[in-house]
Design an enzyme around this catalytic site. Structure first.
Site, PDB file in Angstrom:
ATOM      1  N   CYS A  79      37.764  37.834  41.944  1.00  0.00           N
ATOM      2  CA  CYS A  79      36.849  38.381  42.958  1.00  0.00           C
ATOM      3  C   CYS A  79      36.205  37.261  43.765  1.00  0.00           C
ATOM      4  O   CYS A  79      35.397  36.483  43.232  1.00  0.00           O
ATOM      5  CB  CYS A  79      35.798  39.238  42.266  1.00  0.00           C
ATOM      6  SG  CYS A  79      34.423  39.720  43.330  1.00  0.00           S
ATOM      7  N   CYS A  81      32.307  37.582  44.182  1.00  0.00           N
ATOM      8  CA  CYS A  81      31.621  37.276  42.919  1.00  0.00           C
ATOM      9  C   CYS A  81      31.265  35.795  42.845  1.00  0.00           C
ATOM     10  O   CYS A  81      30.210  35.414  42.320  1.00  0.00           O
ATOM     11  CB  CYS A  81      32.501  37.646  41.730  1.00  0.00           C
ATOM     12  SG  CYS A  81      32.884  39.399  41.587  1.00  0.00           S
TER      13      CYS A  81
END
Length: 309
Positions: free
Chosen positions: A54, A57
């Site tokens: 991700c 993230c």
């Protein structure tokens, strides 16, 4: 005794603290109850659901870590990899990452998805936790020192590490953590950690006292067994070198009060021996033990009484 830090010397201000007192940690399905539900009874807990693949993230998590450290104990962060904890992610209906849940009082109270900018993250945390009051670090250190003096080594280490998460170069907390390592029989790790400190920081009186403690412990380990030294004294009570070495052997073995007694006896017998060695070693020993140690105040009074008798 089990190692206090089995994975090696702890880094300053990062990594887990013994006893579960860390502010930032990697969580899992198995630890969720303790890390989140139970911990949220004492402080706001943010749960960061993320994944290695991700991109957002990687932007959000460092910001969350920064803000949690700034909060100095009023907020905690638990990071959970959804790929490694799919059952937990499903139970909490995590549909995309990053997703952040806020827990208070053992239950979720708010959440958001996506990588928010720092200003919005601050507002989110402030709304839930309030401005908060940072704990008085010196008071925490004082409590930890008391626990260490009482033999509560692991609990003291947890508090010292908590302070270091808020202030990585807090000298008294660093010194306290090193003393915990020494008390746990990990003197080599303490010496290695001390050697890594910046020179100016290592010169702080409390850290210098730890260096003295390590020096005395090394000396004590080199002088031999107490039984052999006591035999020498049984033959000749004025074998001053044997009494001096016996004191150091007692110190290395954790019998600090007995070490003080032997050095005081040596000073009483011949205060000038070996260029005032007994008094000088007593001063070092008092420094190494620290003023909070119960034997130090009494030892200093007895030395003063001998000096002026």
């Amino acid at each position: 005794m089990d190692p206090l830090f089995p994975s090696g010397v702890p880094s300053r201000g990062r990594g887990p603290a013994p006893g579960g007192q860390d502010l930032i940690k990697d969580g899992s399905t198995a630890s969720f109850r303790a890390d989140v539900l139970e911990a949220s009874m004492q402080a706001l807990v943010l749960v960061d659901f993320w994944a290695p693949w991700c991109g957002p993230c990687k932007q959000l998590t460092p910001l969350l870590e920064k803000l949690v450290r700034e909060a100095k104990g009023t907020v905690r962060l638990v990071k959970i990899d959804v790929d490694a904890n799919q059952q937990l992610a499903a139970q909490l209906r995590i549909q995309s990452v990053p997703t952040v849940y806020a827990f208070q009082g053992g239950r979720p109270v708010d959440a958001f998805q996506g990588a928010l900018p720092e200003s919005e993250l601050r507002a989110f945390i402030k709304q839930l936790a309030g401005p908060g009051e940072a704990p008085n670090l010196d008071e925490v250190v004082a409590e930890a020192k008391t626990l260490l003096a009482q033999g509560e080594t692991e609990t003291a280490a947890a508090l010292f590490q908590q302070v270091l998460q808020a202030e990585p170069e807090h000298p008294a907390a660093l010194a306290g953590l090193l003393r915990c390592l020494i008390a746990a029989g990990q003197g080599e790790q303490a010496a290695a950690m001390l050697a890594e400190l910046p020179a100016e920081l290592a010169r702080h009186p409390e850290l210098a006292a730890v260096a003295t403690a390590l020096e005395l412990a090394r000396h004590g380990a080199e002088v031999g067994e107490t039984a052999a030294l006591r035999k020498r004294l049984a033959v000749d009570a004025n074998d001053h070198q044997a009494r001096f070495d016996l004191a150091m052997a007692y110190y290395a073995g954790g019998e600090s009060e007995t070490a003080i007694d032997e050095l005081l006896d040596l000073f009483r017998r011949d205060r000038a021996w070996n260029d005032d060695a007994a008094r000088k070693q007593l001063v070092k020993l008092f420094e190494a033990l620290g003023s909070a140690h119960p034997a130090v105040a009494a030892g200093r009074r007895r030395l003063s009484s001998l000096l002026f008798s």
